[in-house]
Write a protein that holds these residues in place. Structure first.
Motif, short mmCIF file in Angstrom:
data_model
loop_
_atom_site.label_atom_id
_atom_site.label_comp_id
_atom_site.label_asym_id
_atom_site.label_seq_id
_atom_site.Cartn_x
_atom_site.Cartn_y
_atom_site.Cartn_z
N ARG A 205 0.52 -1.17 -0.46
CA ARG A 205 0.22 -0.01 -0.24
C ARG A 205 0.42 1.13 0.21
O ARG A 205 0.40 2.00 -0.90
N PRO A 206 1.89 1.72 0.86
CA PRO A 206 2.56 2.68 0.86
C PRO A 206 3.22 2.61 -0.88
O PRO A 206 3.18 3.78 -0.93
N THR A 207 3.56 1.46 -0.99
CA THR A 207 4.12 1.94 -2.86
C THR A 207 2.75 2.48 -3.43
O THR A 207 3.83 3.41 -4.17
N SER A 208 1.80 1.60 -3.56
CA SER A 208 1.05 2.50 -4.29
C SER A 208 1.03 4.42 -3.82
O SER A 208 0.16 4.98 -4.98
N THR A 209 0.29 4.10 -3.06
CA THR A 209 0.28 5.49 -2.33
C THR A 209 1.66 6.63 -2.34
O THR A 209 1.18 7.90 -3.26
N ARG A 210 2.61 5.87 -2.88
CA ARG A 210 3.76 7.54 -2.99
C ARG A 210 4.28 7.10 -4.81
O ARG A 210 4.33 8.38 -4.93
N ALA A 211 3.34 5.81 -5.66
CA ALA A 211 3.10 6.56 -6.60
C ALA A 211 2.25 7.63 -7.36
O ALA A 211 2.79 8.43 -7.99
N ILE A 212 0.88 7.09 -6.20
CA ILE A 212 0.04 8.34 -6.11
C ILE A 212 0.54 9.68 -5.82
O ILE A 212 0.01 10.63 -7.09
N ARG A 213 0.77 9.93 -5.22
CA ARG A 213 1.60 11.31 -4.39
C ARG A 213 2.47 11.68 -5.76
O ARG A 213 2.82 13.17 -5.63
N GLU A 214 3.55 11.24 -6.37
CA GLU A 214 3.61 11.41 -7.62
C GLU A 214 3.72 11.57 -8.13
O GLU A 214 4.46 12.91 -9.27
N ILE A 215 2.86 11.21 -9.07
CA ILE A 215 2.00 11.29 -10.06
C ILE A 215 1.59 12.03 -10.44
O ILE A 215 1.17 12.62 -11.57
N ARG A 216 0.53 12.47 -9.38
CA ARG A 216 -1.07 12.86 -9.39
C ARG A 216 -0.14 14.72 -9.88
O ARG A 216 -0.80 15.49 -10.53
N PRO A 217 0.94 15.20 -9.44
CA PRO A 217 1.09 16.68 -10.18
C PRO A 217 1.38 16.76 -11.47
O PRO A 217 1.15 17.62 -11.71
N LEU A 218 2.25 16.04 -11.51
CA LEU A 218 2.70 15.87 -12.98
C LEU A 218 1.64 15.76 -13.77
O LEU A 218 1.41 16.68 -15.05
N LEU A 219 0.30 15.24 -14.07
CA LEU A 219 -0.64 15.23 -14.68
C LEU A 219 -2.01 16.34 -13.76
O LEU A 219 -2.13 16.98 -15.82
N ALA A 220 -1.29 16.38 -13.06
CA ALA A 220 -2.50 18.32 -12.94
C ALA A 220 -1.23 19.15 -13.85
O ALA A 220 -2.51 20.23 -14.03
N CYS A 221 -0.20 19.46 -13.90
CA CYS A 221 0.94 20.24 -14.25
C CYS A 221 0.46 20.58 -16.03
O CYS A 221 0.35 21.30 -16.66
N SER A 222 0.33 19.39 -17.02
CA SER A 222 -0.10 19.09 -17.90
C SER A 222 -0.95 19.26 -18.30
O SER A 222 -1.07 19.76 -19.16
N GLY A 223 -1.91 19.80 -17.52
CA GLY A 223 -3.34 20.24 -17.88
C GLY A 223 -4.06 19.16 -18.61
O GLY A 223 -3.79 17.85 -18.74
#
Length: 131
Positions: free
Chosen positions: A51-69
């Motif tokens: 679970r911490p691995t999936s949480t870390r992945a979401i925490r890292e990728i979510r801002p990248l997706l938000a920045c791309s629009g």
């Protein structure tokens, strides 16, 4: 510490986090979480990680997706990055927007913890969490 070491810390080759999910899987975990609202534990089980691995992945990728629009289908040069961009595009194209007011259940802090007195919405009516 720098003085004892004699300079900056020297990092070994390939030092850093050892990702159990490759980049494409981290993006997929994030997109599935955002789209289907699956819990992190369920995503971890699906991908065979903790679970911490999936949480870390979401925490890292979510801002990248938000920045791309968000891309507009059939319009290759347009990216909608803010809510103002969405409203401007909708007005220019004559698109009617609908706002989804679906409530989602949220976890409340335990009694005696900070934030316990904050207002909350329960079953469609505003209440106070400490009432």
């Amino acid at each position: 510490m720098r003085e004892r070491r004699g300079g900056e810390r020297k990092r070994a080759a390939r030092a850093g986090p050892d990702h159990r999910l490759v980049f494409t899987d981290r993006v997929l975990v994030t997109v599935v979480h955002l789209r289907l609202q699956l819990p992190h534990a369920a995503l971890a089980e699906l991908y065979g990680v903790t679970r911490p691995t999936s949480t870390r992945a979401i925490r890292e990728i979510r801002p990248l997706l938000a920045c791309s629009g968000f891309a507009v289908p059939d319009r290759p040069g347009i990216r909608l990055r803010t809510l103002a961009d969405v409203f401007a595009y909708a007005q220019a194209e004559g698109v009617a927007l609908r706002i989804d007011g679906t409530e989602t259940q949220v976890r409340r802090p335990r009694a005696g913890r900070a934030g316990r007195g904050a207002p909350a919405v329960v079953r469609g009516r505003p209440t106070r969490a400490d009432a």
